[in-house]
Design an enzyme around this catalytic site. Structure first.
Site, PDB file in Angstrom:
ATOM      1  CB  ALA A 280      -0.912  -0.015   1.223  1.00  0.00           C
ATOM      2  CB  ILE A 282       5.723   0.797  -2.567  1.00  0.00           C
ATOM      3  CG1 ILE A 282       6.666   0.293  -1.463  1.00  0.00           C
ATOM      4  CG2 ILE A 282       6.508   1.059  -3.846  1.00  0.00           C
ATOM      5  CD1 ILE A 282       7.289  -1.054  -1.716  1.00  0.00           C
ATOM      6  CD  GLU A 284       1.847   0.313  -6.179  1.00  0.00           C
ATOM      7  OE1 GLU A 284       2.553   0.564  -5.183  1.00  0.00           O
ATOM      8  OE2 GLU A 284       0.605   0.215  -6.128  1.00  0.00           O
ATOM      9  CG  ASP A 326      10.479  32.867 -36.236  1.00  0.00           C
ATOM     10  OD1 ASP A 326      11.640  33.075 -35.897  1.00  0.00           O
ATOM     11  OD2 ASP A 326      10.081  31.833 -36.795  1.00  0.00           O
ATOM     12  CG  ASN A 692      -2.786   1.346  -1.789  1.00  0.00           C
ATOM     13  OD1 ASN A 692      -2.295   2.461  -1.873  1.00  0.00           O
ATOM     14  ND2 ASN A 692      -2.486   0.371  -2.608  1.00  0.00           N
ATOM     15  CG  ASP A 696      -2.964   5.396  -3.321  1.00  0.00           C
ATOM     16  OD1 ASP A 696      -3.261   6.270  -2.495  1.00  0.00           O
ATOM     17  OD2 ASP A 696      -1.895   4.762  -3.326  1.00  0.00           O
TER      18      ASP A 696
END
Ligand code: ATP
Length: 857
Positions: A280, A282, A284, A326, A692, A696
């Site tokens: 949970a 880490i 990733e 330009d 998680n 997440d």
């Protein structure tokens, strides 16, 4: 097959492919497209969908978790095992959909950058996507094009091609049309052929398409080409950081495991908990989330007329501190119009009584489309239109036929002129048109030289672009026709002044740039007075600011130039290769430079710039290839808009990093600190995995949709090399993570103290809801939620509500109670949990207030 075209003459080659210099009929082209397929390289087979799905399980920690869950199931708690596996599966589905989405939107981006080719069909010239070319098509090539297919050259005008991508030979090849007798020669020596993917560096040519797509020489080696794996600087940094973080998390989990064993907890339960926590905590999902945010941003930019060619550009755009632009087309409308003309009354050109008009008609680089309308570059177009206004179109073509063009030296921005040579009986008329100083330097008559300069200065101060004309008659042409042998000893014919008004919104946008701490700089090949007049009109420079000339720049050493570069707002009469020096000088001051360019010679500076910006309408293929973004409308405002979008996206990425890392931190603190405070381990593995999954996932993704902060273009650019955790991010992650854990642990202590049997469900709920409170608060770094409006990011609101309902379901649905080992909370308990959870929200809002008071970013 190609060898064959190499060894036969043009007429035979045309016959071989059943075509003519008038091109194919539209019907035949359609048939051939069906037969030969589109003219594109197929480099990569699409990965099947399941590959993306199974890739989700290759994470080492997930595998360990699965094994641990299964072992623990075998030892007794099967329900636990099942629910853990389901959560892992859901997690994988989420990860899969995120990555797949990221991949698809990247592909969609690639699809958008289709190149165009100028083809002749049914005798008319038209522009089509290069993918539609077929063998037998006749196409026009000009400087700046990427050769779109393999060609047998039919007609050439001083064409040179850089074939280094194919042959490795770095110097450009001068092509010929003659038959080559040799049958077995290398690509580099096949001078009457041009190959797909090579670059036209100068001149023009007409070519016959002999092979397309995978049948081209490039196609034959395309399978060997490597696709770039695109990782952005942020992803790289995140990746490296994530790795280190993983080690720390693993270490913490190990300590948790060992200390639990010492305390006498059940080993397998403890193992499962430690591994779940590691999975949970880490982060990733972050790299995929970053890709989604960036590619979503790129898709939005495409809608706003900025095509992103390299994904990292979205991220770096936000850090731009100098925009070198330009003038023509970007700051101005590129709608040139002749507004002044001067013709030398005693011009002695022997063949016409209106020499200036004849010069305008004869020396031009214009094609006519199906309906007879002239098409071409804006200066050329303005001149030809001016010519046609004075006589009829038929007369125009008649004049052109009466004095046929026998040779030409095309315009380039270094020479700043263009030459055509026409046969007049048995003599030759040379006409050169170009920038005033250039023509002036080629004149023989000293009085004319003076008059030309005086007049040009007057016109330029009014913002006009000047095209001066000179001529000479020759009895014989030199052996080789080059700028050196032809462009000299001219008589002045006269000159015209062209006006190109600024784009409508450009004044406002320049001001916006300045407010945002971005320095706009104009770089032009035009006259310094013209440049200054326009720069003052749009607000780039004030009366006393400096204009630097290309010739002055050429005399400065790098060290001298570095000292001055920051104070110069306008560069005039620069040649494209000087742009590279400007980019480098600015970068040596650690500035982040966006540089625009459209010509072949602009490619090196576009590559060197932090953001190379090419022009979608007027830009050459080569410049587009070198660029990071392409402006579909060529407009300056689009660059500034892209910068704004880049800033927004990086802000949002930082927001979800802030959110996810804070939440993960809180989970670790909670589990780690509880035993130290003398309490039982507060959560079960499934609780952690659940939190998680739900927090997440959707809410974090929805943060990427957050609108721009109100002051986004009122603050200086963020330094691209600054750490991810600068600006208080690391500090926030630490203190809010601790607070969230503190609130959760306080709930645990309170519930246990009151001998509530529901204490674990309460802890689970508080931690979950606190994260939802947090996501609402981190939506803005500075603006309070009530001011920002809770509905202003509806996706986020929906995902928060949805997650809240899921949490209620886990608490109140009996079946889920069993699976998640939860118990229904009383209304009072639920109320208490919600109240505790809102503490985090209020604390983060309070942080904003304190920041405002301290007035720090
Ligand atoms: P800008 O920044 O305005 O786009 P540039 O750097 O592209 O300008 P060039 O197109 O290289 O400028 O033009 C430089 C000068 O060359 C102009 O001032 C003009 O006098 C001359 N010039 C431009 N186009 C032509 C042309 N087609 N033929 C001859 N001379 C030209």
């Amino acid at each position: 097959m190609i060898k064959q075209f190499l060894n036969i003459d043009v007429n035979e080659a045309l016959k071989e492919l059943h075509t003519s210099t008038n091109g194919l009929s539209q019907l035949e082209a359609t048939n051939r497209l069906a037969k030969y397929g589109p003219n594109e390289l197929v480099t990569k087979k699409n990965k099947p969908i399941w590959v993306y799905f199974f890739a989700q399980f290759k994470d080492f920690m997930i595998l360990i978790l699965m094994v641990a869950a299964i072992i623990s199931g075998l030892m007794g708690d099967v329900a636990d095992t099942i629910i853990i596996l389901i959560i892992i599966l859901l997690n994988a589905l989420l990860g899969f959909s995120q990555e797949y989405k990221a991949e698809k939107s990247m592909e969609a981006l690639k699809q958008m950058s289709i190149t165009k080719a100028q083809v002749v069909r049914e005798g008319r010239s038209k522009i089509i996507p290069s993918e539609q070319l077929v063998p037998g098509d006749i196409i026009h090539l000009e400087a700046g094009n990427i050769v779109p297919a393999d060609l047998r050259l039919v007609e050439i005008f001083a064409i040179s091609i850089d074939e280094s991508s194919l042959t490795g030979e770095s110097s450009a090849v001068h092509k010929k049309v003659n038959i080559i007798a040799n049958k077995d020669i290398s690509l580099g020596d096949q001078l009457n052929m041009a190959f797909k993917g090579t670059l036209v560096t100068g001149g023009r040519a007409v070519g016959l398409v002999v092979a397309t797509g995978m049948n081209t020489e490039l196609g034959k080696i395309a399978n060997l080409l490597q696709e770039d794996k695109l990782t952005t600087p942020l992803q790289k940094r995140m990746g490296a950081f994530g790795k280190n973080l993983s080690y720390i998390i693993l270490l913490i989990c190990l300590v948790l495991f060992v200390s639990g064993l010492v305390r006498g907890e059940e080993p397998f339960k403890l193992l499962l908990l430690s591994i779940s926590l590691a999975v949970a905590a880490i982060p990733e999902a972050l790299p995929a989330l970053i890709t989604i945010a960036l590619s979503k941003g790129a898709a939005r930019l495409a809608k706003h007329k900025a095509l992103v060619r390299k994904l990292p550009a979205v991220e770096t755009l936000g850090s731009v501190s100098f925009i070198c632009t330009d003038k023509t087309g970007t700051l101005t409308q590129n709608k040139m119009k002749v507004v002044e003309q001067f013709e030398k009354t005693d011009s002695a050109m022997p063949i016409s009584d209106t020499p200036l008009l004849l010069a305008i008609i004869l020396n031009q680089d214009i094609q006519f489309d199906q309906s007879g309308e002239p098409i071409g570059e804006s200066t050329e177009l303005a001149l030809v239109k001016y010519g046609i206004e004075q006589i009829t179109l038929t007369q125009f073509h008649q004049q052109f036929q009466q004095f046929p063009r026998v040779a030409e030296i095309p315009f380039d921005s270094d020479r700043k002129c263009m030459t055509t040579i026409h046969s007049v009986g048995n003599r030759f008329l040379v006409i050169v048109k170009g920038a005033s100083e250039r023509i002036q330097s080629l004149l023989v008559n000293q009085t004319d030289k003076k008059s030309l300069l005086t007049l040009s200065n007057q016109w330029a101060e009014q913002g006009m672009r000047i095209i001066a004309y000179g001529y000479k008659m020759l009895d014989q042409l030199p052996q080789t026709i080059t700028s050196e042998t032809i462009e000299n000893d001219l008589e002045w014919i006269g000159q015209v002044g062209l006006m190109d008004p600024p784009r409508t919104n450009v004044i406002k946008v320049i001001q916006e740039c300045i407010d945002a701490g971005i320095n706009p700089v104009m770089i032009t090949g035009d006259h310094p007075a013209t440049a200054k007049a326009i720069a003052m009109q749009v607000g780039i420079m004030k009366e006393h600011d400096l204009v630097m000339l290309g010739s002055e720049l050429a005399h400065l050493s790098d060290v001298q130039f570095k000292k001055q570069v920051l104070s110069i707002k306008v560069y005039a009469r620069v040649s494209p290769n000087q742009k590279l020096r400007i980019v480098k000088a600015l970068q040596s001051h650690n500035h982040f430079v966006a540089m625009t360019g459209d010509g072949v010679n602009d490619a090196p500076s576009l590559k060197a710039a932090n953001i190379g910006v090419a022009m979608g309408i007027t830009g050459t293929d080569v410049s587009k290839e070198a660029a990071d973004i392409i402006l579909l409308d060529d407009g300056f405002a689009t660059i500034v808009n892209a910068v704004k979008e880049g800033r927004r996206i990086v802000d949002n990425i930082r927001k979800f990093i802030k959110y996810i890392m804070t939440c993960n931190g809180a989970e670790i603190w909670t589990i780690f600190l509880a035993p130290l405070l003398g309490m039982p381990i507060p959560l079960l593995p499934i609780h952690i995995l659940w939190i998680n999954l739900v927090t997440d996932g959707l809410p974090a993704l929805a943060l990427a949709n957050e609108k721009a902060e109100v002051d986004i273009m009122k603050r200086p650019p963020r330094n691209a090399s600054e750490s991810l955790f600068e600006g208080g991010l690391g500090y926030h992650i630490l203190w809010v993570g601790l607070l969230m854990a503190g609130v959760t642990l306080a709930t645990q202590a309170y519930a246990i103290h009151n001998q509530s049997t529901h204490w674990q469900t309460m802890v689970f709920t508080v931690l979950s809801l606190a994260q939802l409170g947090h996501v609402l608060a981190v939506r803005s770094d500075k603006t309070f939620l009530f001011k920002q409006g809770i509905f202003s990011n509806s996706l986020l609101l929906l995902s928060v509500l949805f997650t809240f309902c899921l949490q209620l379901a886990v608490i109140y649905i009996p079946f889920l109670n069993e699976l998640f080992k939860t118990e229904p909370l009383s209304l009072k308990e639920l109320g208490f949990c919600i109240l505790m959870a809102t503490i985090v929200f209020h604390a983060v809002e309070l942080e904003k207030l304190i920041k405002r008071l301290q007035n720090i970013r």
